[in-house]
Scaffold this motif. Structure first.
Motif, PDB file in Angstrom:
ATOM      1  N   GLN A   1      43.491 -27.032  26.348  1.00 54.36           N
ATOM      2  CA  GLN A   1      43.170 -27.754  25.117  1.00 54.36           C
ATOM      3  C   GLN A   1      43.805 -29.145  25.094  1.00 54.36           C
ATOM      4  OE1 GLN A   1      45.064 -25.776  21.625  1.00 54.36           O
ATOM      5  NE2 GLN A   1      46.165 -24.608  23.170  1.00 54.36           N
TER       6      GLN A   1
ATOM      7  N   ASN B   1      49.521 -27.145  26.527  1.00 55.99           N
ATOM      8  CA  ASN B   1      50.539 -26.946  27.570  1.00 55.99           C
ATOM      9  C   ASN B   1      50.128 -27.562  28.902  1.00 55.99           C
ATOM     10  OD1 ASN B   1      52.433 -25.515  26.016  1.00 55.99           O
ATOM     11  ND2 ASN B   1      51.152 -23.678  26.130  1.00 55.99           N
TER      12      ASN B   1
ATOM     13  N   THR C   1      44.980 -20.365  31.157  1.00 56.87           N
ATOM     14  CA  THR C   1      44.346 -19.127  31.624  1.00 56.87           C
ATOM     15  C   THR C   1      43.474 -18.605  30.480  1.00 56.87           C
ATOM     16  OG1 THR C   1      46.413 -18.586  32.751  1.00 56.87           O
ATOM     17  CG2 THR C   1      44.790 -16.827  32.572  1.00 56.87           C
ATOM     18  N   TYR C   2      42.204 -18.385  30.758  1.00 60.56           N
ATOM     19  CA  TYR C   2      41.330 -17.739  29.772  1.00 60.56           C
ATOM     20  C   TYR C   2      40.744 -16.506  30.454  1.00 60.56           C
ATOM     21  CZ  TYR C   2      41.038 -21.928  26.679  1.00 60.56           C
ATOM     22  OH  TYR C   2      41.290 -22.983  25.841  1.00 60.56           O
TER      23      TYR C   2
ATOM     24  N   GLY D   1      49.809 -19.491  31.079  1.00 58.79           N
ATOM     25  CA  GLY D   1      49.129 -18.387  30.410  1.00 58.79           C
ATOM     26  C   GLY D   1      50.013 -17.881  29.289  1.00 58.79           C
TER      27      GLY D   1
ATOM     28  N   SER E   1      50.409 -14.639  28.510  1.00 59.96           N
ATOM     29  CA  SER E   1      50.909 -13.288  28.724  1.00 59.96           C
ATOM     30  C   SER E   1      52.181 -13.264  29.573  1.00 59.96           C
ATOM     31  CB  SER E   1      49.823 -12.454  29.407  1.00 59.96           C
ATOM     32  OG  SER E   1      50.302 -11.154  29.636  1.00 59.96           O
TER      33      SER E   1
ATOM     34  N   GLN F   1      47.244  -9.733  33.017  1.00 62.67           N
ATOM     35  CA  GLN F   1      46.538 -10.722  32.198  1.00 62.67           C
ATOM     36  C   GLN F   1      46.337 -12.064  32.906  1.00 62.67           C
ATOM     37  OE1 GLN F   1      44.984 -10.285  29.270  1.00 62.67           O
ATOM     38  NE2 GLN F   1      45.491  -8.139  29.576  1.00 62.67           N
ATOM     39  N   PHE F   2      46.859 -12.184  34.116  1.00 59.13           N
ATOM     40  CA  PHE F   2      46.616 -13.457  34.823  1.00 59.13           C
ATOM     41  C   PHE F   2      46.421 -13.172  36.305  1.00 59.13           C
ATOM     42  CE2 PHE F   2      51.064 -13.130  33.434  1.00 59.13           C
ATOM     43  CZ  PHE F   2      51.738 -12.986  34.631  1.00 59.13           C
TER      44      PHE F   2
ATOM     45  N   PHE G   1      53.420 -18.692  27.768  1.00 58.68           N
ATOM     46  CA  PHE G   1      53.353 -19.865  26.901  1.00 58.68           C
ATOM     47  C   PHE G   1      52.068 -19.799  26.112  1.00 58.68           C
ATOM     48  CE2 PHE G   1      55.860 -21.043  30.620  1.00 58.68           C
ATOM     49  CZ  PHE G   1      57.064 -21.278  29.979  1.00 58.68           C
ATOM     50  N   MET G   2      52.184 -19.525  24.828  1.00 58.38           N
ATOM     51  CA  MET G   2      50.993 -19.318  24.019  1.00 58.38           C
ATOM     52  C   MET G   2      50.679 -20.566  23.195  1.00 58.38           C
ATOM     53  SD  MET G   2      48.632 -17.229  23.455  1.00 58.38           S
ATOM     54  CE  MET G   2      48.901 -15.485  23.678  1.00 58.38           C
TER      55      MET G   2
ATOM     56  N   ALA H   1      50.352 -24.342  21.840  1.00 56.03           N
ATOM     57  CA  ALA H   1      50.227 -25.657  22.476  1.00 56.03           C
ATOM     58  C   ALA H   1      51.580 -26.355  22.381  1.00 56.03           C
ATOM     59  CB  ALA H   1      49.164 -26.472  21.761  1.00 56.03           C
TER      60      ALA H   1
HETATM   61  C1  LIG Z   1      40.046 -17.893  24.924  1.00 59.68           C
HETATM   62  C2  LIG Z   1      41.448 -17.662  25.422  1.00 59.68           C
HETATM   63  C3  LIG Z   1      41.677 -16.705  26.398  1.00 59.68           C
HETATM   64  C4  LIG Z   1      42.961 -16.504  26.921  1.00 59.68           C
HETATM   65  N1  LIG Z   1      43.138 -15.570  27.911  1.00 59.68           N
HETATM   66  C5  LIG Z   1      44.365 -15.424  28.477  1.00 59.68           C
HETATM   67  C6  LIG Z   1      44.567 -14.514  29.558  1.00 59.68           C
HETATM   68  O1  LIG Z   1      43.661 -13.821  30.018  1.00 59.68           O
HETATM   69  N2  LIG Z   1      45.805 -14.414  30.110  1.00 59.68           N
HETATM   70  C7  LIG Z   1      46.866 -15.168  29.650  1.00 59.68           C
HETATM   71  O2  LIG Z   1      47.964 -15.061  30.218  1.00 59.68           O
HETATM   72  N3  LIG Z   1      46.713 -16.056  28.625  1.00 59.68           N
HETATM   73  C8  LIG Z   1      45.492 -16.208  28.043  1.00 59.68           C
HETATM   74  N4  LIG Z   1      45.309 -17.105  26.994  1.00 59.68           N
HETATM   75  C9  LIG Z   1      46.466 -17.926  26.542  1.00 59.68           C
HETATM   76  C10 LIG Z   1      46.466 -19.327  27.116  1.00 59.68           C
HETATM   77  O3  LIG Z   1      46.291 -19.302  28.526  1.00 59.68           O
HETATM   78  C11 LIG Z   1      47.792 -20.017  26.823  1.00 59.68           C
HETATM   79  O4  LIG Z   1      47.907 -20.147  25.405  1.00 59.68           O
HETATM   80  C12 LIG Z   1      47.917 -21.359  27.481  1.00 59.68           C
HETATM   81  O5  LIG Z   1      49.263 -21.807  27.396  1.00 59.68           O
HETATM   82  C13 LIG Z   1      46.992 -22.390  26.866  1.00 59.68           C
HETATM   83  O6  LIG Z   1      47.112 -23.609  27.565  1.00 59.68           O
HETATM   84  P1  LIG Z   1      46.710 -24.988  26.860  1.00 59.68           P
HETATM   85  O7  LIG Z   1      47.684 -25.209  25.733  1.00 59.68           O
HETATM   86  O8  LIG Z   1      46.823 -25.998  27.940  1.00 59.68           O
HETATM   87  O9  LIG Z   1      45.298 -24.845  26.376  1.00 59.68           O
HETATM   88  C14 LIG Z   1      44.050 -17.285  26.423  1.00 59.68           C
HETATM   89  C15 LIG Z   1      43.807 -18.243  25.433  1.00 59.68           C
HETATM   90  C16 LIG Z   1      42.526 -18.432  24.918  1.00 59.68           C
HETATM   91  C17 LIG Z   1      42.302 -19.477  23.855  1.00 59.68           C
END
Ligand SMILES: Cc1cc2nc3c(=O)[nH]c(=O)nc-3n(C[C@H](O)[C@H](O)[C@H](O)COP(=O)(O)O)c2cc1C
Length: 334
Positions: free
Chosen positions: A10, A14, A101-102, A162, A164, A169-170, A179-180, A182
């Motif tokens: 996003q 992160n 990670t999505y 990611g 998790s 999950q990854f 890291f969940m 932003a």
């Molecule tokens: C649609 C979606 C799916 C996600 N799926 C996973 C996943 O499968 N495994 C995981 O570790 N984190 C998952 N996450 C968490 C993100 O990877 C995590 O919040 C990450 O730090 C976001 O990076 P950003 O801030 O650069 O977008 C998911 C987040 C979203 C929005």
């Protein structure tokens, strides 16, 4: 030297923060380095586009569908960021990808870009084959031209965050985890330092070709020596064969006597780990693998095209077969 950063998370998230930490570190090591970045989720890629003008046709005209696309009249007026993104990639001496990670993997925005500009449209293995055939006087390749930037040495650094803490999950990610929110990477100085280390590693390999560049990231016991990941596929071939799920390299499971703690745990008891083939002809990362695949596409494509006339009538029947499309704002006409 120029390093292109590709963010696949996003805006202000992160992965963006880690990418900026890496790119600023690169400049602090060598001020002559220049940097720029692309935000993959923001790129505009038209719907069902034909390949870019001048894109390579690895089927040499035998796969018409791949080269035509099915762009609609309305999508032609959409902006198209593909050529500019492709130029940025081809001009770069190194690329650092920083991804979220999505659903266990890098978000698909990056894959959409690569599927629209890469694959058969940007195939270094095909260029190698074509040049060999051109030198040998093969008339099929007499007029073959290619973008010389395709064969330029280019280093890649890759990091992911990611949310998790557990590896289920990854599964397909090389990453910094847990890291969940932003910006939550800023809660951990180690992860910021990890991004800087990735930049230093990348800078240290600038200008090196595939055979000379060295992988400097973390490596687990039994990891694939080409992509350095550990996700494997069981072949059930009666010979303990395995494949690398990520890059396709092949190997077999063997019993090894590994010293305790060599990869962070376990005792002295024998362990089962993959033993990988050398200079893989199956990995999509090795030049040998790329060349083999390019050859396969060409011979398979021409065999298939010779048979297509036989199913033409049936194909038209399927084109005419109506199944209602879900009504979408983007496709409804007023
Ligand atoms: C649609 C979606 C799916 C996600 N799926 C996973 C996943 O499968 N495994 C995981 O570790 N984190 C998952 N996450 C968490 C993100 O990877 C995590 O919040 C990450 O730090 C976001 O990076 P950003 O801030 O650069 O977008 C998911 C987040 C979203 C929005």
């Amino acid at each position: 030297m120029h390093i292109l950063g590709v963010c696949n998370g996003q805006v202000h998230g992160n992965s963006e923060i880690l990418l900026k930490a890496a790119l600023t570190e690169a400049i602090s090591i060598d001020p002559s380095i220049t940097t720029s970045r692309i935000h993959a989720p923001s790129l505009i890629i038209p719907r069902n586009p034909a390949p870019l003008k001048g894109a390579m046709d690895v089927s040499l005209g035998t796969n018409k569908g791949q080269m035509s696309g099915s762009n609609t009249a309305e999508s032609k007026v959409e902006p198209d960021d593909r050529q500019a993104a492709l130029n940025a990639i081809l001009d770069a001496d190194a690329i650092i990808v920083s991804s979220a990670t999505y659903s266990h993997q890098p978000p698909g925005f990056l894959k959409v870009l690569l599927d629209r500009i890469g694959g058969p449209y940007l195939d270094a293995g095909f260029v190698h084959n074509a040049l060999v055939k051109q030198r040998a006087g093969d008339p099929l390749f007499a007029n073959f031209t290619y973008d010389p930037r395709l064969l330029k040495p280019r280093v890649l650094g890759f990091m992911m965050t990611g949310g998790s803490t557990t590896p289920d999950q990854f599964s397909m990610a090389l990453l910094e985890k847990n890291f969940m929110d932003a910006g939550s990477v800023l809660l951990d100085v180690n992860v910021m330092e990890r991004a800087r280390l990735l930049a230093r590693n990348t800078v240290s390999q600038l200008g090196k070709g595939f055979d000379d560049a060295v992988y400097l990231g973390p490596e687990e016991a039994g990891a694939c020596p080409y992509c350095h990941l550990t996700t494997i596929e069981l072949f059930h071939d009666g010979a303990n064969g395995v494949g690398c799920m990520t890059c396709g390299a092949r190997g077999k499971l063997v019993v090894v006597k590994q010293k305790a703690g060599a990869d962070g745990g376990g005792d002295d008891s024998p362990r089962i780990l993959p033993e990988w083939e050398a200079d893989s002809e199956w990995s999509c990362i090795t030049l040998r693998g790329k060349i083999k695949h390019a050859e396969e596409i060409l011979s398979w494509g021409s065999r298939e095209s010779g048979k297509m006339a036989g199913v033409q009538e049936e194909k038209e029947k399927w084109v005419r077969t109506e199944v209602p499309l879900v009504s979408l704002p983007s496709t409804s006409r007023s």
